[in-house]
Write a protein that holds these residues in place. Structure first.
Motif, PDB file in Angstrom:
ATOM      1  N   PRO A   1     -11.162 -30.067  51.341  1.00  0.00           N
ATOM      2  CA  PRO A   1     -12.312 -30.018  52.253  1.00  0.00           C
ATOM      3  C   PRO A   1     -13.028 -28.681  52.090  1.00  0.00           C
ATOM      4  O   PRO A   1     -12.400 -27.665  51.821  1.00  0.00           O
ATOM      5  CB  PRO A   1     -11.679 -30.133  53.641  1.00  0.00           C
ATOM      6  CG  PRO A   1     -10.266 -29.717  53.459  1.00  0.00           C
ATOM      7  CD  PRO A   1      -9.898 -29.966  52.034  1.00  0.00           C
ATOM      8  N   THR A   2     -14.322 -28.709  52.244  1.00  0.00           N
ATOM      9  CA  THR A   2     -15.081 -27.469  52.092  1.00  0.00           C
ATOM     10  C   THR A   2     -16.501 -27.665  52.580  1.00  0.00           C
ATOM     11  O   THR A   2     -16.999 -28.777  52.646  1.00  0.00           O
ATOM     12  CB  THR A   2     -15.107 -27.021  50.621  1.00  0.00           C
ATOM     13  OG1 THR A   2     -15.707 -25.737  50.542  1.00  0.00           O
ATOM     14  CG2 THR A   2     -15.884 -27.966  49.747  1.00  0.00           C
ATOM     15  N   SER A   3     -17.139 -26.576  52.915  1.00  0.00           N
ATOM     16  CA  SER A   3     -18.580 -26.624  53.071  1.00  0.00           C
ATOM     17  C   SER A   3     -19.121 -26.236  51.704  1.00  0.00           C
ATOM     18  O   SER A   3     -18.755 -25.216  51.149  1.00  0.00           O
ATOM     19  CB  SER A   3     -19.051 -25.662  54.157  1.00  0.00           C
ATOM     20  OG  SER A   3     -18.552 -24.373  53.920  1.00  0.00           O
ATOM     21  N   ILE A   4     -19.955 -27.065  51.143  1.00  0.00           N
ATOM     22  CA  ILE A   4     -20.357 -26.922  49.742  1.00  0.00           C
ATOM     23  C   ILE A   4     -21.669 -26.156  49.647  1.00  0.00           C
ATOM     24  O   ILE A   4     -22.630 -26.461  50.332  1.00  0.00           O
ATOM     25  CB  ILE A   4     -20.507 -28.314  49.103  1.00  0.00           C
ATOM     26  CG1 ILE A   4     -19.179 -29.075  49.226  1.00  0.00           C
ATOM     27  CG2 ILE A   4     -20.918 -28.206  47.656  1.00  0.00           C
ATOM     28  CD1 ILE A   4     -19.306 -30.554  48.961  1.00  0.00           C
ATOM     29  N   ARG A   5     -21.679 -25.167  48.817  1.00  0.00           N
ATOM     30  CA  ARG A   5     -22.885 -24.379  48.558  1.00  0.00           C
ATOM     31  C   ARG A   5     -23.065 -24.208  47.056  1.00  0.00           C
ATOM     32  O   ARG A   5     -22.094 -24.204  46.313  1.00  0.00           O
ATOM     33  CB  ARG A   5     -22.752 -22.986  49.196  1.00  0.00           C
ATOM     34  CG  ARG A   5     -22.706 -23.003  50.696  1.00  0.00           C
ATOM     35  CD  ARG A   5     -22.554 -21.563  51.204  1.00  0.00           C
ATOM     36  NE  ARG A   5     -21.982 -21.562  52.527  1.00  0.00           N
ATOM     37  CZ  ARG A   5     -20.691 -21.610  52.806  1.00  0.00           C
ATOM     38  NH1 ARG A   5     -19.810 -21.660  51.853  1.00  0.00           N
ATOM     39  NH2 ARG A   5     -20.270 -21.617  54.047  1.00  0.00           N
ATOM     40  N   GLU A   6     -24.294 -24.076  46.637  1.00  0.00           N
ATOM     41  CA  GLU A   6     -24.543 -23.800  45.223  1.00  0.00           C
ATOM     42  C   GLU A   6     -24.377 -22.310  44.967  1.00  0.00           C
ATOM     43  O   GLU A   6     -24.683 -21.518  45.841  1.00  0.00           O
ATOM     44  CB  GLU A   6     -25.961 -24.237  44.834  1.00  0.00           C
ATOM     45  CG  GLU A   6     -26.095 -25.736  44.719  1.00  0.00           C
ATOM     46  CD  GLU A   6     -27.416 -26.133  44.093  1.00  0.00           C
ATOM     47  OE1 GLU A   6     -27.437 -26.295  42.862  1.00  0.00           O
ATOM     48  OE2 GLU A   6     -28.390 -26.271  44.831  1.00  0.00           O
ATOM     49  N   PRO A   7     -23.943 -21.896  43.819  1.00  0.00           N
ATOM     50  CA  PRO A   7     -23.466 -22.768  42.748  1.00  0.00           C
ATOM     51  C   PRO A   7     -22.072 -23.301  43.064  1.00  0.00           C
ATOM     52  O   PRO A   7     -21.248 -22.607  43.643  1.00  0.00           O
ATOM     53  CB  PRO A   7     -23.428 -21.846  41.540  1.00  0.00           C
ATOM     54  CG  PRO A   7     -23.158 -20.493  42.116  1.00  0.00           C
ATOM     55  CD  PRO A   7     -23.843 -20.484  43.455  1.00  0.00           C
ATOM     56  N   TRP A   8     -21.817 -24.521  42.696  1.00  0.00           N
ATOM     57  CA  TRP A   8     -20.531 -25.168  42.919  1.00  0.00           C
ATOM     58  C   TRP A   8     -19.880 -25.305  41.561  1.00  0.00           C
ATOM     59  O   TRP A   8     -20.281 -26.120  40.744  1.00  0.00           O
ATOM     60  CB  TRP A   8     -20.779 -26.506  43.574  1.00  0.00           C
ATOM     61  CG  TRP A   8     -19.567 -27.173  44.151  1.00  0.00           C
ATOM     62  CD1 TRP A   8     -18.440 -26.589  44.616  1.00  0.00           C
ATOM     63  CD2 TRP A   8     -19.393 -28.577  44.327  1.00  0.00           C
ATOM     64  NE1 TRP A   8     -17.571 -27.542  45.076  1.00  0.00           N
ATOM     65  CE2 TRP A   8     -18.140 -28.762  44.920  1.00  0.00           C
ATOM     66  CE3 TRP A   8     -20.178 -29.682  44.055  1.00  0.00           C
ATOM     67  CZ2 TRP A   8     -17.641 -30.024  45.229  1.00  0.00           C
ATOM     68  CZ3 TRP A   8     -19.685 -30.926  44.378  1.00  0.00           C
ATOM     69  CH2 TRP A   8     -18.438 -31.090  44.960  1.00  0.00           C
ATOM     70  N   ASP A   9     -18.909 -24.466  41.265  1.00  0.00           N
ATOM     71  CA  ASP A   9     -18.274 -24.401  39.951  1.00  0.00           C
ATOM     72  C   ASP A   9     -16.844 -24.917  40.014  1.00  0.00           C
ATOM     73  O   ASP A   9     -16.190 -24.837  41.052  1.00  0.00           O
ATOM     74  CB  ASP A   9     -18.251 -22.965  39.442  1.00  0.00           C
ATOM     75  CG  ASP A   9     -19.642 -22.380  39.288  1.00  0.00           C
ATOM     76  OD1 ASP A   9     -20.538 -23.105  38.837  1.00  0.00           O
ATOM     77  OD2 ASP A   9     -19.827 -21.206  39.634  1.00  0.00           O
ATOM     78  N   PHE A  10     -16.369 -25.419  38.892  1.00  0.00           N
ATOM     79  CA  PHE A  10     -14.985 -25.872  38.793  1.00  0.00           C
ATOM     80  C   PHE A  10     -14.475 -25.619  37.386  1.00  0.00           C
ATOM     81  O   PHE A  10     -15.255 -25.358  36.464  1.00  0.00           O
ATOM     82  CB  PHE A  10     -14.859 -27.359  39.147  1.00  0.00           C
ATOM     83  CG  PHE A  10     -15.566 -28.279  38.188  1.00  0.00           C
ATOM     84  CD1 PHE A  10     -14.917 -28.784  37.074  1.00  0.00           C
ATOM     85  CD2 PHE A  10     -16.891 -28.644  38.405  1.00  0.00           C
ATOM     86  CE1 PHE A  10     -15.573 -29.632  36.186  1.00  0.00           C
ATOM     87  CE2 PHE A  10     -17.557 -29.491  37.533  1.00  0.00           C
ATOM     88  CZ  PHE A  10     -16.897 -29.988  36.421  1.00  0.00           C
TER      89      PHE A  10
END
Length: 113
Positions: free
Chosen positions: A47-56
């Motif tokens: 779970p997360t609040s997603i912000r850019e940049p979103w890297d993996f």
């Protein structure tokens, strides 16, 4: 034995709403063999609040990947409970250059909320 590194970034520019903290995202990495068999070789979820940049990044042992790989597939999903709110699929061939990582770019598409 060699370790392969797959990096990626995910753009949110097509998402017309704010992601909520309780959303759960998953990123799955599959191989698609020449005979059509699809096998999962990586999985990330939290779970997360997603912000850019979103890297993996995925790091995997090349010894566990069959030589008959036709393509790699990345599947990204953002879930609100069991409802899919955004996703992305990306098929690609990776020409690994020594130990250099392969970098892929995905764009999340909004789904029913």
């Amino acid at each position: 034995m060699s370790t392969k590194v797959l990096r990626g970034d995910i753009s949110l520019h097509k998402i017309p709403f704010q992601f909520q903290r309780h959303y759960v995202w998953t990123i799955q990495l599959f191989i698609l063999q020449a005979d059509g068999v699809r096998k999962q070789i990586g999985f990330i979820s939290e779970p997360t609040s997603i912000r850019e940049p979103w890297d993996f990044a995925f790091h995997f042992d090349d010894d566990h990947v069959p030589e008959s790989v036709a393509h790699y597939v990345i599947r990204v999903e953002v879930l609100d409970g069991s409802a899919l709110v955004a996703d992305a699929d990306h098929n690609f061939s990776a020409a690994w250059q020594n130990d250099a990582p392969s970098t892929q770019h995905l764009v999340l598409e909004p789904q029913a909320i």
